[in-house]
Design an enzyme around this catalytic site. Structure first.
Site, PDB file in Angstrom:
ATOM      1  N   GLU A 285       0.824  -1.201   0.000  1.00 47.05           N
ATOM      2  CA  GLU A 285       0.000   0.000   0.000  1.00 47.05           C
ATOM      3  C   GLU A 285       0.869   1.268   0.000  1.00 47.05           C
ATOM      4  O   GLU A 285       0.443   2.329  -0.450  1.00 47.05           O
ATOM      5  CB  GLU A 285      -0.918  -0.007   1.234  1.00 47.05           C
ATOM      6  CG  GLU A 285      -2.295   0.557   0.953  1.00 47.05           C
ATOM      7  CD  GLU A 285      -3.285   0.285   2.075  1.00 47.05           C
ATOM      8  OE1 GLU A 285      -4.268  -0.424   1.816  1.00 47.05           O
ATOM      9  OE2 GLU A 285      -3.081   0.763   3.204  1.00 47.05           O
ATOM     10  N   HIS A 306       7.108 -27.020  -1.220  1.00 46.52           N
ATOM     11  CA  HIS A 306       6.466 -28.120  -1.933  1.00 46.52           C
ATOM     12  C   HIS A 306       5.353 -27.623  -2.854  1.00 46.52           C
ATOM     13  O   HIS A 306       4.539 -28.404  -3.332  1.00 46.52           O
ATOM     14  CB  HIS A 306       5.929 -29.135  -0.918  1.00 46.52           C
ATOM     15  CG  HIS A 306       7.042 -29.739  -0.110  1.00 46.52           C
ATOM     16  ND1 HIS A 306       7.544 -30.999  -0.347  1.00 46.52           N
ATOM     17  CD2 HIS A 306       7.782 -29.222   0.908  1.00 46.52           C
ATOM     18  CE1 HIS A 306       8.534 -31.235   0.496  1.00 46.52           C
ATOM     19  NE2 HIS A 306       8.698 -30.176   1.271  1.00 46.52           N
ATOM     20  N   LYS A 420     -14.196   0.792  -4.004  1.00 44.36           N
ATOM     21  CA  LYS A 420     -15.259   1.234  -3.088  1.00 44.36           C
ATOM     22  C   LYS A 420     -16.322   2.020  -3.855  1.00 44.36           C
ATOM     23  O   LYS A 420     -17.518   1.809  -3.658  1.00 44.36           O
ATOM     24  CB  LYS A 420     -14.681   2.138  -1.986  1.00 44.36           C
ATOM     25  CG  LYS A 420     -13.835   1.396  -0.979  1.00 44.36           C
ATOM     26  CD  LYS A 420     -13.426   2.331   0.143  1.00 44.36           C
ATOM     27  CE  LYS A 420     -12.292   1.735   0.951  1.00 44.36           C
ATOM     28  NZ  LYS A 420     -11.687   2.695   1.851  1.00 44.36           N
TER      29      LYS A 420
END
Ligand code: PA5
Length: 447
Positions: A285, A306, A420
C-alpha cells in the site's frame, strides 16, 4: 538483537554499488526526519516508540485486566491496518495450538472481509461464549467492519443485555470524526484514539494494536521498548553502513532497478504467517503507486517449498527473497531413533528438529541464490515481544525510506478508493447516483 545479512545479494549487487546509493538513501532519511516530504503529516508513527504516555498505557492495561477476568474471546473488528498488526503480533506469540489454560482470551477476527457464512458461523460460535468486542476503524465508516459491528453489537446486546454489552465494547477510532466516534459517544463505550498523523498500516503501536494485544496477554511495554531500540539504531545520525533499515532499503531499491520486481518475504516458522500479511500491506500500500513499486509476496517454508518452491527455483528471474530467520526456538524436541528405520531417518536420530529446519533454510538459500534469486536475511534471536517490536519499527522506517527513494508518497493510498466507488454505486448508496448510471451503462455494453 535484529541483524541484517546482505552477503547473498552480492553476486547481483556489489558492495560498491550498494554504497553508491548512500547519498540517495541519506536524502530520503533526512526527508523523513525533517518532515519535508510528501505525506509528511502522516509521520506520527516515527515517534510512537518514545511518545506513548504513561496514562494511556495504564488505561489500556487497566481495561485489559478487567476484561481478561471476564472473557474467553475478544472479537477484533477491523480491516487492513486496523487489524493486521494485531494479528501479526498475536499469532507470532501465541502457542501453535490452544493450550486450555484459560489464562489469555483468544483473539478472533471479524470485519476483515464480507463473507456471509463466516459471519453466520461466528455468531453461532459466540452464542454461548463469554466475549467482548474491540471495534477499530480510523475513518469510522469502512463498510466491512461497520457491517460486522452491526451484527455483533446486536448479538452481544441480545445475549448479555444492554448494560453489560456496553461495558464489553471498546471502540478505537478518530478523536472527533466518523460514525464510530459518534456511536461511542452516544452509547458511552470506552474508547481510545487513533492519532490523526498515523495511517492505518503504521498504527500497530497505537491503541489499534496495543489494546487488543494487551487483552490477549501480550506484554505491550516490551513491544514498545523493542521498537524504541530499533528507532535508536535507525535514526538520522546513524551512519549509512551501520543503519540496517537504510541498508535494506538500499538493497531492495537496487534490486528493483535490476529488474527484480517481486520481493518474497520468507519464514520458517508458521507463527510468522501473519507478520508477512502485515508486511505485504505495509509495503504494497505504501509503494505500489504511479505504476511503480516492488510487488510484495510471501511464502511459509518449508510448507511452500512443496508448492511455490519450483517457481522460485526456476520460474521468471524477477524475484528476490527476504528471509526472516529466528535463531532460537523456545522448546526442545529431538528426532527419535527407530529400531526398524523403515523411513531411513535414523541418521537424524538425536538431532534437534530445529537443526533439520535450519539445514532446510541453509540448503534452500544456497539453491535459490544459485538459481538467480538474491537473498536478504533478517535474523532475530527469538520470537518475543521485544524482537517483534524491533521488526515492526525496522520495516516501517525501511518502508518510508524505500518509498521516498522510489519517488512516491509512501503514506497515501489513493488506489484503494476505486473498488469502493464501484461497490457503493452497485449497491445504490445515496450520493452515488451518477456513478450508478455510469456503471450500469458499462455493464450493459459488456452484455
Ligand atoms: O492502511 C490503511 O490506511 C488501510 O488499510 C486502513 O487501515 C483500512 O482501510 C481500514 O480503514 P479504517 O481504519 O478507516 O476502517
Amino acid at each position: 538483537m535484529l541483524s541484517l545479512d546482505l552477503r547473498n545479494i552480492h553476486s547481483f549487487v556489489s558492495q560498491n554499488e550498494l554504497e553508491g546509493m548512500e547519498n540517495e538513501i541519506i536524502k530520503s532519511i533526512q526527508t523523513i526526519y525533517e518532515r519535508t516530504g510528501a505525506g509528511n503529516d502522516f509521520l506520527g508513527w516515527l515517534d510512537l516508540p518514545v511518545s506513548m504516555d504513561e496514562k494511556t498505557l495504564e488505561e489500556m492495561e487497566s481495561i485489559s485486566n478487567e476484561l481478561r477476568k471476564e472473557i474467553d474471546y475478544l472479537v477484533v473488528i477491523g480491516i487492513g491496518g486496523s487489524y493486521l498488526g494485531t494479528r501479526a503480533v498475536s499469532e507470532a506469540l501465541k502457542p501453535n495450538f490452544p493450550v486450555n489454560s484459560g489464562e489469555n482470551p483468544e483473539l478472533i477476527y471479524a470485519g476483515q472481509q464480507i463473507g456471509e457464512d463466516y459471519l453466520h458461523d461466528l455468531l453461532l460460535f459466540l452464542k454461548d461464549k463469554e466475549y467482548a468486542i474491540c471495534v477499530i476503524s480510523k475513518s469510522g465508516t469502512t463498510t466491512e467492519p461497520a457491517l460486522a459491528f452491526r451484527l455483533l453489537k446486536d448479538h452481544l446486546v441480545e445475549t448479555k443485555g444492554q448494560e453489560k454489552a456496553g461495558q464489553r465494547i471498546i471502540a478505537i477510532t478518530d478523536e472527533h470524526k466518523g460514525a464510530l466516534r459518534q456511536l461511542a459517544k452516544k452509547e458511552g463505550y470506552r474508547s481510545f484514539v487513533i492519532p490523526d498523523d498515523v495511517g492505518g498500516r503504521f498504527s500497530v503501536l497505537t491503541p489499534v494494536g496495543l489494546v487488543p494485544l494487551a487483552i490477549a496477554g501480550v506484554n505491550i511495554r516490551d513491544l514498545i521498548s523493542g521498537a524504541e531500540k530499533m528507532r535508536a539504531k535507525t535514526g538520522k545520525d546513524i551512519p549509512f553502513s551501520e543503519n540496517p533499515a537504510a541498508l535494506y532499503a538500499a538493497a531492495r531499491n537496487f534490486l528493483y532497478h535490476r529488474d527484480k520486481f517481486i520481493e518474497i518475504l520468507v519464514n520458517y516458522d508458521p507463527r510468522l504467517h501473519y507478520l508477512s500479511e502485515w508486511w505485504k500491506q505495509l509495503f504494497g500500500e505504501s509503494e505500489g503507486k504511479e505504476n511503480k513499486g516492488i510487488f510484495p509476496a510471501s511464502v511459509d517454508f518449508t510448507t511452500d517449498l512443496h508448492s511455490m518452491g519450483q517457481y522460485i527455483q526456476e520460474g521468471r528471474r524477477e524475484l528476490f527473497e527476504t528471509v526472516i530467520s529466528v535463531k532460537g526456538v523456545q522448546n526442545k524436541l529431538l528426532v527419535p531413533s527407530d529400531k526398524e528405520d523403515l523411513d531411513k531417518l535414523n541418521y537424524l536420530a538425536g538431532k534437534r528438529i530445529d537443526e533439520v529446519n535450519k539445514m532446510a533454510e541453509l540448503g534452500t538459500r544456497i539453491a535459490h541464490v544459485e538459481g538467480g534469486v538474491p537473498n536478504i536475511k533478517i535474523e532475530i534471536d527469538s520470537l518475543d515481544e521485544n524482537h517483534l517490536g524491533q521488526m515492526i519499527f525496522f520495516f516501517e522506517i525501511a518502508c518510508a525510506i524505500s518509498g521516498y527513494t522510489l519517488g512516491i508518497n509512501p503514506f497515501n493510498q489513493p488506489g484503494v478508493e476505486a473498488y469502493k466507488r464501484n461497490m457503493f454505486a452497485l449497491l445504490g448508496k445515496p450520493g452515488f447516483e451518477k456513478e450508478t448510471e455510469k456503471i450500469k451503462k458499462k455493464l450493459d455494453q459488456e452484455k
